[in-house]
Design a protein around this motif. Structure first.
Motif, PDB file in Angstrom:
ATOM      1  N   THR A 107       0.830  -1.207   0.000  1.00 16.59           N
ATOM      2  CA  THR A 107       0.000   0.000   0.000  1.00 16.59           C
ATOM      3  C   THR A 107       0.864   1.256   0.000  1.00 16.59           C
ATOM      4  O   THR A 107       0.669   2.159  -0.820  1.00 16.59           O
ATOM      5  N   PHE A 328      -4.913  -9.608  -0.035  1.00 19.83           N
ATOM      6  CA  PHE A 328      -5.020  -8.835   1.202  1.00 19.83           C
ATOM      7  C   PHE A 328      -5.991  -9.447   2.225  1.00 19.83           C
ATOM      8  O   PHE A 328      -6.091  -8.958   3.331  1.00 19.83           O
ATOM      9  N   THR A 341     -15.657  -8.019  -7.762  1.00 19.33           N
ATOM     10  CA  THR A 341     -15.809  -6.752  -8.458  1.00 19.33           C
ATOM     11  C   THR A 341     -14.411  -6.201  -8.678  1.00 19.33           C
ATOM     12  O   THR A 341     -13.562  -6.268  -7.792  1.00 19.33           O
ATOM     13  N   ARG A 343     -12.005  -2.920  -9.988  1.00 19.72           N
ATOM     14  CA  ARG A 343     -11.924  -1.494 -10.322  1.00 19.72           C
ATOM     15  C   ARG A 343     -10.625  -1.225 -11.047  1.00 19.72           C
ATOM     16  O   ARG A 343      -9.552  -1.662 -10.609  1.00 19.72           O
ATOM     17  N   HIS A 344     -10.747  -0.528 -12.186  1.00 18.95           N
ATOM     18  CA  HIS A 344      -9.581  -0.145 -12.959  1.00 18.95           C
ATOM     19  C   HIS A 344      -9.799   1.277 -13.445  1.00 18.95           C
ATOM     20  O   HIS A 344     -10.848   1.570 -14.016  1.00 18.95           O
ATOM     21  N   SER A 345      -8.860   2.176 -13.221  1.00 20.58           N
ATOM     22  CA  SER A 345      -9.016   3.612 -13.473  1.00 20.58           C
ATOM     23  C   SER A 345     -10.422   4.044 -13.027  1.00 20.58           C
ATOM     24  O   SER A 345     -10.749   3.886 -11.855  1.00 20.58           O
ATOM     25  N   SER A 403      -3.077  -0.663 -13.127  1.00 25.38           N
ATOM     26  CA  SER A 403      -3.342  -1.230 -11.800  1.00 25.38           C
ATOM     27  C   SER A 403      -4.829  -1.498 -11.599  1.00 25.38           C
ATOM     28  O   SER A 403      -5.675  -0.808 -12.162  1.00 25.38           O
ATOM     29  N   ILE A 404      -5.126  -2.523 -10.794  1.00 32.60           N
ATOM     30  CA  ILE A 404      -6.528  -2.849 -10.474  1.00 32.60           C
ATOM     31  C   ILE A 404      -6.666  -3.172  -8.982  1.00 32.60           C
ATOM     32  O   ILE A 404      -5.669  -3.463  -8.318  1.00 32.60           O
ATOM     33  N   ILE A 405      -7.902  -3.085  -8.464  1.00 29.54           N
ATOM     34  CA  ILE A 405      -8.180  -3.671  -7.152  1.00 29.54           C
ATOM     35  C   ILE A 405      -9.356  -4.637  -7.293  1.00 29.54           C
ATOM     36  O   ILE A 405     -10.198  -4.489  -8.188  1.00 29.54           O
ATOM     37  N   VAL A 407     -12.605  -6.434  -5.247  1.00 31.47           N
ATOM     38  CA  VAL A 407     -13.478  -6.208  -4.102  1.00 31.47           C
ATOM     39  C   VAL A 407     -14.372  -7.431  -3.901  1.00 31.47           C
ATOM     40  O   VAL A 407     -14.972  -7.932  -4.857  1.00 31.47           O
ATOM     41  N   ASN A 413     -15.115  -5.624   1.068  1.00 31.76           N
ATOM     42  CA  ASN A 413     -13.733  -5.265   1.362  1.00 31.76           C
ATOM     43  C   ASN A 413     -12.854  -5.360   0.118  1.00 31.76           C
ATOM     44  O   ASN A 413     -13.115  -6.153  -0.781  1.00 31.76           O
ATOM     45  N   THR A 414     -11.794  -4.549   0.110  1.00 32.43           N
ATOM     46  CA  THR A 414     -10.786  -4.650  -0.933  1.00 32.43           C
ATOM     47  C   THR A 414      -9.906  -5.851  -0.555  1.00 32.43           C
ATOM     48  O   THR A 414      -9.229  -5.825   0.465  1.00 32.43           O
ATOM     49  N   VAL A 417      -5.018  -6.632  -4.834  1.00 33.78           N
ATOM     50  CA  VAL A 417      -4.600  -5.563  -5.734  1.00 33.78           C
ATOM     51  C   VAL A 417      -3.733  -6.175  -6.815  1.00 33.78           C
ATOM     52  O   VAL A 417      -3.071  -7.180  -6.578  1.00 33.78           O
ATOM     53  N   GLY A 418      -3.784  -5.603  -8.021  1.00 32.84           N
ATOM     54  CA  GLY A 418      -3.060  -6.243  -9.105  1.00 32.84           C
ATOM     55  C   GLY A 418      -2.347  -5.276 -10.018  1.00 32.84           C
ATOM     56  O   GLY A 418      -2.749  -4.125 -10.175  1.00 32.84           O
ATOM     57  N   MET A 419      -1.249  -5.782 -10.598  1.00 31.17           N
ATOM     58  CA  MET A 419      -0.475  -5.005 -11.551  1.00 31.17           C
ATOM     59  C   MET A 419      -0.452  -5.753 -12.871  1.00 31.17           C
ATOM     60  O   MET A 419      -0.101  -6.939 -12.918  1.00 31.17           O
TER      61      MET A 419
ATOM     62  N   ARG B 162      -9.999  -0.327   5.055  1.00 29.17           N
ATOM     63  CA  ARG B 162      -9.732  -0.779   3.698  1.00 29.17           C
ATOM     64  C   ARG B 162      -8.431  -0.180   3.178  1.00 29.17           C
ATOM     65  O   ARG B 162      -8.191   1.011   3.348  1.00 29.17           O
ATOM     66  N   GLU B 164      -5.867   1.508   0.643  1.00 30.29           N
ATOM     67  CA  GLU B 164      -6.035   2.420  -0.496  1.00 30.29           C
ATOM     68  C   GLU B 164      -4.745   2.478  -1.290  1.00 30.29           C
ATOM     69  O   GLU B 164      -3.705   2.853  -0.758  1.00 30.29           O
ATOM     70  N   LEU B 165      -4.812   2.063  -2.563  1.00 25.57           N
ATOM     71  CA  LEU B 165      -3.631   2.066  -3.413  1.00 25.57           C
ATOM     72  C   LEU B 165      -3.894   2.878  -4.666  1.00 25.57           C
ATOM     73  O   LEU B 165      -5.028   2.946  -5.149  1.00 25.57           O
ATOM     74  N   TRP B 166      -2.803   3.421  -5.214  1.00 31.03           N
ATOM     75  CA  TRP B 166      -2.879   4.236  -6.431  1.00 31.03           C
ATOM     76  C   TRP B 166      -3.996   5.258  -6.279  1.00 31.03           C
ATOM     77  O   TRP B 166      -4.087   5.897  -5.243  1.00 31.03           O
ATOM     78  N   LEU B 168      -7.270   4.314  -6.728  1.00 30.16           N
ATOM     79  CA  LEU B 168      -8.468   3.478  -6.787  1.00 30.16           C
ATOM     80  C   LEU B 168      -9.161   3.468  -5.431  1.00 30.16           C
ATOM     81  O   LEU B 168      -8.571   3.056  -4.438  1.00 30.16           O
ATOM     82  N   ASN B 170     -12.513   2.434  -3.054  1.00 27.13           N
ATOM     83  CA  ASN B 170     -13.599   1.479  -2.951  1.00 27.13           C
ATOM     84  C   ASN B 170     -14.684   2.023  -2.032  1.00 27.13           C
ATOM     85  O   ASN B 170     -14.550   2.012  -0.823  1.00 27.13           O
TER      86      ASN B 170
END
Lengths: 421, 299
Positions: A107, A328, A341, A343-345, A403-405, A407, A413-414, A417-419, B162, B164-166, B168, B170
């Protein structure tokens, strides 16, 4: 500092470390020497240290903000600290160093320009050093500064410094790091932190503060590939701005200029930039990480999640993602066929885990293809498929569009996380 | 090439968060205290959505113990931006028997604000409450996320936040839960003043040095007003002072100062050795008083 003296850049750096390597002392010294510790803060931690029967004022109490952290004497969460010099403003993301807190290190690393890696000069490169370096490389932190600390305890020995430097370089040659610097310091005595050391005349490089104030960070953003994820559509619905449609967002790459030909994804419609509105009105161009509103010549249908790019330089449009995931969730493992779920940009989609390719050992870099149960703090290479096309760049090329997360849809919860590879 | 300075970058980050809130939530609200941080928030929100109006109302939790200057300034700001104002009243919460007034010399309505705030959030069915808290203010706030999840009781769980990265964020939640969102998390007190100076934002007169009747209690100067119970030995005297933070009259300390304009203030705070919340008696009640209040839903 005066009103006029505001032309300084913002540098974010991350530190990671355990109880004994002097990290808190170093941060304390940077804050203290830049006069960022206030008298009442100092008095408060002085009182607590005294009550606990500690001999010296424990500067770690400055960063350990939560009751449970202070009770246990460890940093659990990421703590953010701020200081500034006349040249720059700094944000420190201070993270715990133990393997069980890998996710916190990840993080802190995600937005950093510089990773500060501390090595105890008596012990040299240890597992934790390697872990920090590997995470910095995975998260593509542009600059690494390796501080070989506690030089006072090895008689300021150049030989010991060179030995540790060689061993780190030898290990780092296997990693994808572009810019590494080494500084011999003593955080406790102040050698080479803010002031040049009189005890190490053999060292001709910069002090840590000089390095932090001068390392070139303007090119840390991708300034080549134009990417503008549309975040929000501004529609005033007033008589004065009757047909106004502004596409608000933060530039993720490249330079957008008024008059540029652009293409919007996913529709593929082309247009031209009519104007760019920034926080102080119209501007002729926009670069990362500016938040602006773009107006186009043509009236085309664009909404949140779409992306404005150049016709001859587009991201990959795909539903199949090849990613390095850091997991995580301490309750549930990442499993094949798992649905999340994503999330990307400014996009949101659902995705399914198609395949777990291997688990990465973050101390040896070896790939485990047999034992692929992915638990909390594990890092793994994974294939995902999303419900709709995403506009992806490789993380190496762009940290924002790569990058993505993930959920969890039951807990919200998150969990990962991915690259993008 | 153009260099993006730290104020530009902080501004862009905050605008990004404000727009993210407008995009991810159905019914956000901006918590407005009348202090410089919430004034900054209103200006940033104006910039984020220009030329459209700010797409959420302002919520002021009124303790009934205000500096009159605060209310005057609040109303002029609301008018200037054509914003919608909602007032949540601590007095009403007391009248309804939801909370009872503290007694004694240090009595303050600060703690009661939590109830009035949660009441107002519930009544308006707000799913995101934007606040002007900063991480450099206080050690518990240093751990706060940009998007901070609150359960159905408005509670904060600092050990289970939670990541928080970059960039993004939630904002997913269940019905009845909400988020507190802090767009200016990364600003310091000095950044705020430098920005307000650069943008030439008019500010409430309380921030500038003026003569005022005060009392001294536990090393802090407090403005003398009808809401403070004075001890028999506490004398009222006149000092040249200013506010460094603005909150409820009963717990906001004033400082001896000669700073009459923003430039003086920037000079003063770049050389001061005391933090800005050093004058807040609400933080001094115990070592973890902010963390304890935040867990319950305090702002």
């Amino acid at each position: 500092m005066s009103i006029k003296n505001t032309n300084s850049e913002l540098l974010r750096f991350t530190t990671a470390g355990s109880v004994d390597d002097g990290k808190s002392t170093l941060i304390g010294r940077l804050l203290y020497d830049s006069k960022s510790i206030f008298q009442d803060q100092y008095e408060a931690i002085e009182k607590v240290s005294e009550r606990r029967g500690e001999e010296e004022v424990n500067l770690a109490l400055l960063t350990d903000g939560l009751k449970s952290e202070r009770e246990q004497g460890i940093t659990i969460d990421v703590a953010y600290r701020y200081f500034s010099t006349p040249k720059r403003k700094f944000i420190i993301a201070d993270t715990p160093g133990h393997i069980q807190y890998t996710r916190n290190m990840v993080t802190g690393a995600s937005t950093a320009n510089v990773a500060l890696i501390l090595i105890d000069a008596r012990n040299g490169v240890i597992e934790q050093t390697k872990r920090h370096a590997i995470i910095s490389s995975l998260l593509q932190i542009p600059h690494l500064v390796v501080c070989i600390n506690k030089m006072d305890l090895v008689d300021y020995s150049q030989e010991q410094y060179e030995k540790i430097k060689d061993s780190f370089e030898n290990f780092a040659s296997k990693l994808d790091v572009k810019d590494v610097s080494f500084i011999p310091i003593s955080a406790l005595k102040g050698d080479n932190v803010v002031n040049r050391s009189e005890n190490m005349s053999w060292y001709e490089g910069a002090t840590l503060m000089y390095y932090l104030e001068n390392v070139h960070i303007a090119s840390d953003h991708n300034l080549i590939d134009n990417r503008f994820p549309v975040q929000y559509v501004v529609r005033p619905y007033s008589d004065e701005y009757h047909d106004y449609r502004g596409y608000a967002g933060r530039v993720a790459g490249g330079t957008f200029k008024v008059g540029d030909n652009v293409v919007t994804l996913p529709s593929g419609f082309g247009s031209k930039i009519k104007s760019i509105v920034g926080p102080r009105g119209e501007q002729s161009d926009a670069i990362p990480p500016e938040s602006v509103t773009i107006l186009l010549e043509d009236d085309i249908d664009i909404s949140r999640g779409d992306m404005i790019v150049r016709p001859n330089n587009q991201p990959e449009v795909t539903q199949d993602l090849d990613v390095m995931i850091c997991w995580f969730d301490h309750m549930k493992s990442l499993v094949p066929r798992g649905k999340y779920t994503l999330r990307h940009s400014t996009q949101e989609a659902r995705c399914i885990v198609k395949e777990i390719q291997y688990k990465l050992d973050i101390e040896t870099l070896s790939r485990d293809r047999e034992n692929i149960e992915i638990k909390v703090n594990d890092i793994a290479r994974v294939m995902l498929r999303s419900t709709k096309p995403l506009f992806l760049d490789a993380y190496k090329e762009n940290r924002i569009t790569g990058s993505i997360i993930l959920v969890d849809e039951a807990t919200n919860n998150t969990v990962g996380v991915g690259m993008v590879i | 090439m153009r260099v993006i300075n730290h104020l530009d970058e902080l501004e862009s980050e905050s605008i990004y968060i404000l727009r993210e809130v407008a995009a991810q939530f159905e019914n956000p609200v901006l918590m407005f205290s009348g202090g410089k941080d919430s004034i900054l928030m209103v200006y940033l929100a104006y910039k984020a959505f220009y030329p459209a109006k700010i797409p959420f109302p302002l919520l002021h939790i009124d303790t009934g113990h205000n500096f009159p200057e605060t209310i005057e300034y609040r109303d002029s700001l609301v008018e200037k931006f054509g914003a919608k104002l909602i007032v949540g009243s601590v007095q009403e919460a007391i009248d309804q028997g939801l909370v009872s007034e503290e007694v004694g010399f240090n009595a303050s309505r600060n703690g009661l604000q939590t109830t009035a705030l949660l009441e107002a959030l519930e009544k308006g069915k707000y799913d995101a409450a934007l606040g002007g808290a900063r991480r450099d203010e206080e050690k518990a706030r240093a751990k706060e996320r940009f998007f901070s999840h609150r359960d159905e009781f408005g509670q904060w769980d600092p050990k289970n936040q939670r990541p928080e990265l970059w960039n993004l964020f939630n904002g997913r939640k269940n019905m009845g839960e909400h988020f507190r969102v802090f767009p200016i998390s990364n600003w310091t007190e000095l950044d705020v003043w430098q920005y307000l100076a650069k943008e030439e934002v008019p500010l409430p007169s309380l921030y500038f040095a003026h003569e005022r009747e005060v009392i001294e209690r536990d090393g802090t100067l407090l403005a003398d007003c009808g809401f403070i119970n004075k001890r028999p030995d506490e004398k009222v005297f006149v000092e040249k002072v200013r506010c460094r933070t603005i909150g409820d009259v009963t717990c906001t300390g004033v400082w001896r100062s000669d700073a009459e304009n923003v430039e003086d203030i920037i000079k003063e705070i770049s050389t001061t050795r005391m933090t800005e919340r050093g004058g807040r008696t609400d933080d001094k009640r115990s070592e973890t008083s902010m963390e304890d209040r935040k867990k319950l839903g305090y702002f």
